[in-house]
Design an enzyme around this catalytic site. Structure first.
Site, mmCIF file in Angstrom:
data_model
loop_
_atom_site.group_PDB
_atom_site.id
_atom_site.type_symbol
_atom_site.label_atom_id
_atom_site.label_comp_id
_atom_site.label_asym_id
_atom_site.label_seq_id
_atom_site.Cartn_x
_atom_site.Cartn_y
_atom_site.Cartn_z
ATOM 1 N N ASP A 27 0.810 -1.196 -0.084
ATOM 2 C CA ASP A 27 -0.045 0.130 0.054
ATOM 3 C C ASP A 27 0.964 1.329 0.142
ATOM 4 O O ASP A 27 1.584 1.487 0.825
ATOM 5 C CB ASP A 27 -0.968 0.157 1.273
ATOM 6 N N ASP A 121 -3.540 2.529 -5.872
ATOM 7 C CA ASP A 121 -2.390 2.576 -4.993
ATOM 8 C C ASP A 121 -2.111 1.152 -3.849
ATOM 9 O O ASP A 121 -1.315 1.360 -3.173
ATOM 10 C CB ASP A 121 -2.502 3.858 -3.984
ATOM 11 N N GLU A 122 -2.664 0.057 -4.237
ATOM 12 C CA GLU A 122 -2.318 -0.948 -3.651
ATOM 13 C C GLU A 122 -2.768 -2.246 -4.379
ATOM 14 O O GLU A 122 -3.583 -2.195 -5.281
ATOM 15 C CB GLU A 122 -3.480 -0.974 -2.107
#
Length: 409
Positions: A27, A121-122
């Site tokens: 993350d 984003d992860e």
């Protein structure tokens, strides 16, 4: 669980045995804010909020110094400024976020073919097959963090565990810029002291229901008979929470990513009472949603409308389409009908449209003469123009004229 401000940060020692923890959750830390700070390194230690700097804006992201003042994403910007008067407000640049996301995801793909993207984003990674080349899961995680730092200037946190659920919890505890490994044998020791709110599927209402039954920690849930949880919460949720609390999560990391919904929304600078203005904004949002559906080869079975009023009361309405569609014209027709069905309502602060129950495009049977063929060709032509010249380079005439009660041919 942590407030995600770094105050409860927990990381693993370099000597940790990660052999039973092949699932990584990676993350990026405060992603939007961190990308903006690449252009403003002198602000790195100051509280920074990413938002449109206007009275009606909401916080898109906040860095860790700002989070320590209680600033959170989706919070009204005015409230964030009251909590943190020294916060610096930076305008968002979504094209930058997409650029850096592609760079980071390519690093993940270099490590293992089994990458499950969760968003911009992860991602989950299964690195069980990378041992002979790259080393243990902890070594792979360390390499990922180093490459992300070297190649993008960004920081990420990694959780490593034997299940997806625990890996995601671990990455949250490791923030910011940390690595936390939970060996399989230590799963319950890690889970049980955590509050019930840390469990997937526990929102505010479920947390209150659990509290009424004197269940405050994950360990309390694990010790409760499955049947008791099912009576209190329902069969499906009670069984799911019992399994998670006991470290049971059979889901595998999968490379197939299926979008569940596609949507856009708009917060107005001034609350809107004019129905024509709402319809114009509805058409603009439907145009963007339709373009995203076509770009991803998807069609929607359901259209949903979201309205938030000046007092922050929020309502939603949805309608099932007769056949799946990726056309803005169809989405707008149904969304406008939903808006009309609301009737008299207070001034509108926010309006949103979401396409739901998505399927692969072309799955539905077509009639010999499809009445939407002309519209489909027109909207695909618009897609080609906007890809080359930008999203606002070509728009429906209705968005340039006072009338927005119907899309123009």
């Amino acid at each position: 669980m942590s407030k995600q401000d770094g105050s409860a940060r927990q990381v693993s020692a370099a000597s940790v045995d990660s052999s039973t923890s092949p699932i990584l959750h990676v993350d990026l830390d405060a992603f939007f804010a961190s990308v903006e700070l690449l252009d403003h390194p002198h602000l790195a230690n100051r509280p920074v909020v990413v938002a449109r700097d206007s009275p009606r804006s909401v916080v898109t992201a906040a860095n860790y110094p700002a989070r320590r003042f209680g600033v959170r994403s989706a919070m009204p910007l005015a409230q964030a400024k009251r909590r943190c008067p020294s916060a610096v407000v930076l305008e968002p640049h979504f094209e930058k976020y997409r650029h850096y996301s592609r760079l980071v995801m390519s690093i993940f793909d270099d490590m293992t073919p089994t990458v499950e993207r969760l968003g911009i984003d992860e991602a989950f990674l299964d690195v069980s097959g990378a041992g002979k080349v790259l080393g243990s899961p902890a070594q792979v995680a360390t390499l990922i963090r180093q490459r992300v730092r070297d190649e993008t200037g960004l920081a990420c946190s990694v959780g490593a565990a034997s299940t997806k659920f625990v890996a995601k919890l671990a990455s949250g505890r490791a923030k910011p810029d940390g690595l936390l490994v939970i060996p399989a044998a230590e799963t319950l020791e890690f889970l049980h002291p955590l509050p019930v709110s840390a469990l997937w599927g526990v929102g505010e209402a479920t947390e209150q229901a659990l509290t009424r039954h004197a269940l405050h920690t994950i360990g309390d849930i694990a010790a409760t008979p499955r049947e008791s949880l099912q009576r209190a919460l329902g069969t499906a949720l009670g069984s799911k929470l019992h399994d998670l609390a006991n470290g049971i999560d059979p889901r595998r990391v999968t490379t197939e990513r299926v979008e569940k919904s596609v949507g856009h929304e708009m917060t107005f600078e001034v609350d809107v009472t004019d129905g024509e203005q709402l319809r114009r904004e509805l058409l603009r949002l439907c145009t963007r949603v339709g373009a995203r559906l076509r770009a991803n080869g998807l069609e929607a079975n359901t259209v949903a409308l979201k309205l938030r009023y000046a007092d922050f009361t929020t309502i939603s309405r949805s309608r099932k389409l007769s056949t799946p569609s990726d056309l803005a014209r169809t989405l707008f027709t149904e969304a406008r009908a939903l808006l009309d069905s609301v009737g008299e309502h207070p001034p509108v602060r926010l309006i949103g449209v979401r396409a739901e129950q998505l399927v692969e495009a072309g799955g539905a049977a077509l009639t010999l003469w499809d009445q939407d063929d002309g519209w489909r060709d027109a909207e695909r032509t618009v897609d080609g123009v906007t890809r080359r010249f930008g999203i606002d380079s070509l728009r429906p005439a209705s968005l340039l004229s006072p009338r927005a009660d119907r899309p123009r041919p």
